[in-house]
Design an enzyme around this catalytic site. Structure first.
Site, short mmCIF file in Angstrom:
data_model
loop_
_atom_site.label_atom_id
_atom_site.label_comp_id
_atom_site.label_asym_id
_atom_site.label_seq_id
_atom_site.Cartn_x
_atom_site.Cartn_y
_atom_site.Cartn_z
N ARG A 266 -0.72 -4.63 -4.45
CA ARG A 266 0.31 -4.25 -3.97
C ARG A 266 0.10 -3.14 -2.88
O ARG A 266 0.02 -2.86 -1.92
CB ARG A 266 1.56 -3.76 -4.81
CG ARG A 266 3.02 -3.76 -4.30
CD ARG A 266 3.46 -2.82 -3.42
NE ARG A 266 3.25 -1.64 -4.27
CZ ARG A 266 3.58 -0.11 -3.97
NH1 ARG A 266 3.57 -0.10 -2.48
NH2 ARG A 266 3.48 0.87 -4.78
N ASP A 267 -0.11 -1.73 -3.60
CA ASP A 267 -0.38 -0.58 -3.03
C ASP A 267 -1.72 -0.54 -2.18
O ASP A 267 -1.91 -0.10 -0.93
CB ASP A 267 -0.20 0.68 -3.82
CG ASP A 267 0.07 1.90 -2.87
OD1 ASP A 267 0.72 1.81 -1.78
OD2 ASP A 267 0.02 3.09 -3.33
N HIS B 289 1.51 8.19 -10.29
CA HIS B 289 0.79 7.25 -9.30
C HIS B 289 -0.01 8.43 -8.42
O HIS B 289 0.56 9.07 -7.68
CB HIS B 289 1.75 6.70 -8.69
CG HIS B 289 1.45 5.75 -7.44
ND1 HIS B 289 0.98 4.51 -7.25
CD2 HIS B 289 1.34 6.29 -6.09
CE1 HIS B 289 0.69 4.16 -6.24
NE2 HIS B 289 0.82 5.10 -5.35
N HIS C 125 -2.81 9.46 -5.38
CA HIS C 125 -4.01 8.92 -4.22
C HIS C 125 -4.96 10.02 -3.95
O HIS C 125 -4.71 11.22 -4.64
CB HIS C 125 -3.28 8.95 -2.77
CG HIS C 125 -2.32 7.91 -2.78
ND1 HIS C 125 -2.65 6.84 -1.81
CD2 HIS C 125 -1.12 7.31 -3.49
CE1 HIS C 125 -1.64 5.87 -1.83
NE2 HIS C 125 -0.77 5.90 -3.07
N CYS D 159 -3.82 5.74 3.66
CA CYS D 159 -2.47 6.68 3.60
C CYS D 159 -1.88 6.50 5.19
O CYS D 159 -2.49 7.15 6.26
CB CYS D 159 -2.94 8.04 3.25
SG CYS D 159 -1.51 9.43 3.29
N ASN E 154 -5.52 4.94 -2.75
CA ASN E 154 -5.19 5.21 -4.37
C ASN E 154 -6.44 5.64 -5.06
O ASN E 154 -7.44 5.36 -4.53
CB ASN E 154 -4.95 3.82 -4.86
CG ASN E 154 -3.32 3.28 -4.39
OD1 ASN E 154 -2.30 3.67 -5.02
ND2 ASN E 154 -3.43 2.51 -3.37
#
Lengths: 298, 298
Positions: free
Chosen positions: B12-13, B204, B206, B237, B246
């Site tokens: 997903r991310d 979560h 990054h 990003c 991430n």
């Protein structure tokens, strides 16, 4: 506000493992840029045999050309008596002597046993002190060895005790190959503090496996006196040729600035220096700040 | 031995901010590889409008093709009622709803106020629960906002309290733009624990500015229930186009393995998956483990 010393090691460890060899003028410019960033201690040169480490050639010319002031201390890396003589002649402010934590790495890298390296470190620290120069002893491969694997913290603790006998100004614990994690930082800090309670601790981390910044912030938490970092995060790792090098000064200062930790070092000057150095080395910059930008913006 | 859940968010991310759009088959393969690594929770799809986020198109087809088992939980990201309906239809095991911590980011990114997003999150979590599906609420930009800058931990604390009213299975605190430091993790953990003492915390991070792994290890220290990471560290990003994404699953698992933290996830399988994904995206891999190798070797 908490505070910690940044030791800018870009001119020494940052350049030592790069393929490109900088000119004397570029080496001096890198040191000038380090001074401009506000760094008060700079590991500027290495007095090793230039035939073995061509990147470090010209230490005398570099030291003859750097700006001198009472507020900046230049460190020279030395491995033996000949190196110390050269360092004193070149008027370094401090020396850094290396002892490797494991027998196999010591023999392969320094060409001597750990016992011989400890004895040499004692002599160098004492002779440097007699000449008015402070000495750090660095324990290399304290977090792991590329040849013998895991390093027992007790082994590092014993080494710390033996090194402490010569009363160095500082003992540095180095994750030379970038394998360490914060739990090891805590353990090593404990054994070092127990075995040499009055000697300040300096730490040296590589970000080879993305643990370097976590280790540095943990070292600060457990009382680090000084932390090594390199402009742009250059430096690489001879045991993992594709890997990145030292933790980057600008990324470390970003984390410190946002954590309320005072270093007196200006992140933006470091970012500019890294851009310049990337050009001089013709290499992309491992540090992230230059790409990502600071925060909050402006 | 300490333990923590890894939530694999690569599908997903990890994919959401990449220029390349994977085929449905490749998306399914990435999820299969995540399952093979031992990950028990996988954020597999996003039920957003595919016109707005083309990388996330085909969520239904992806969910129809993934291997199902009692031991693996698939999470779908949803932002509104329509998304929840699609997610339930596609038989996700969990939903993740996003509320942004700042008004400006919320309006620009979600097209609604923070109040409206909180109300929507309440409805979604309650309706999902009624359908037998657990709901997480993620607070995005909890560590800083690309538009309004610093975010007061008290603001995040208030949001946590309001979100807790709908009793989500978990609250996730997200450093969406990668600006956070460990000191913030500690403060946010404190306010979240005070305002929602019985709700597990997921985090979560990054690695945009090289603080992501330090943040993750700190979150674990302060009682994290689950941590997000992405195979290979892909994801980027949108506010710093050249920056990395991430934190990488393999690099995080390396740090956990060496810290004695059990996740049940196999680092080597992740490294292989990252190599495959780098090929599929035609991009170099932000994670370091593939380049550096594990330790001790072998």
């Amino acid at each position: 506000m908490a505070a910690v010393q940044l030791v800018e090691v870009g001119p020494r460890d940052g350049l030592q493992n790069e393929d490109a060899v900088l000119s004397i003028d570029d080496k001096i410019e890198l040191i000038e840029r380090s001074v401009a960033s506000g760094a008060k201690r700079i590991e500027a040169v290495s007095f090793v045999n230039p035939k073995r480490v061509p990147q470090m050639a010209g230490a005398e010319e570099v030291m003859a050309g750097v700006p001198r002031s009472d507020s900046v201390s230049y460190i020279g890396l030395v491995l033996n008596r000949r190196g110390l003589e050269r360092a004193l002649e070149a008027r370094v402010d401090e020396v850094n002597v290396v002892v490797v934590a494991t027998e196999e790495f010591s023999r392969r890298n320094q060409g001597c046993s750990v016992d011989e390296a400890v004895a040499a470190a004692h002599d160098i620290v004492r002779d440097a002190r007699a000449a008015g120069v402070a000495g750090t002893v660095t324990i290399a491969a304290a977090f792991g060895c590329p040849f013998s694997g895991e390093v027992d913290p007790a082994t590092v603790g014993e080494l710390v005790a033996r090194i402490a006998e010569c009363e160095p100004a500082e003992i540095a614990l180095a994750d030379t190959i970038g394998v360490g994690v914060p739990a090891q930082v805590r353990r090593l800090s404990e054994v070092a503090s127990r075995n040499a309670p009055n000697i300040p601790q300096r730490w040296h981390f590589h970000n080879t496996r993305n643990t370097g910044y976590a280790n540095a912030l943990t070292a600060l938490e457990v009382g680090a006196h000084a932390l090594d970092a390199s402009i742009g995060g250059f430096g690489g790792c001879p045991f993992a040729p594709a890997a990145t090098g030292n933790i980057a000064s600008e990324d470390l200062i970003y984390a410190f600035d946002r954590s309320g930790v005072d270093t007196g070092v200006n992140m933006n000057v470091l970012v500019e220096a890294a851009t310049w150095l990337g050009g001089a080395l013709a290499k992309s910059i491992p540090a992230q700040l230059g790409r990502a930008g600071g925060f909050p913006v402006g």
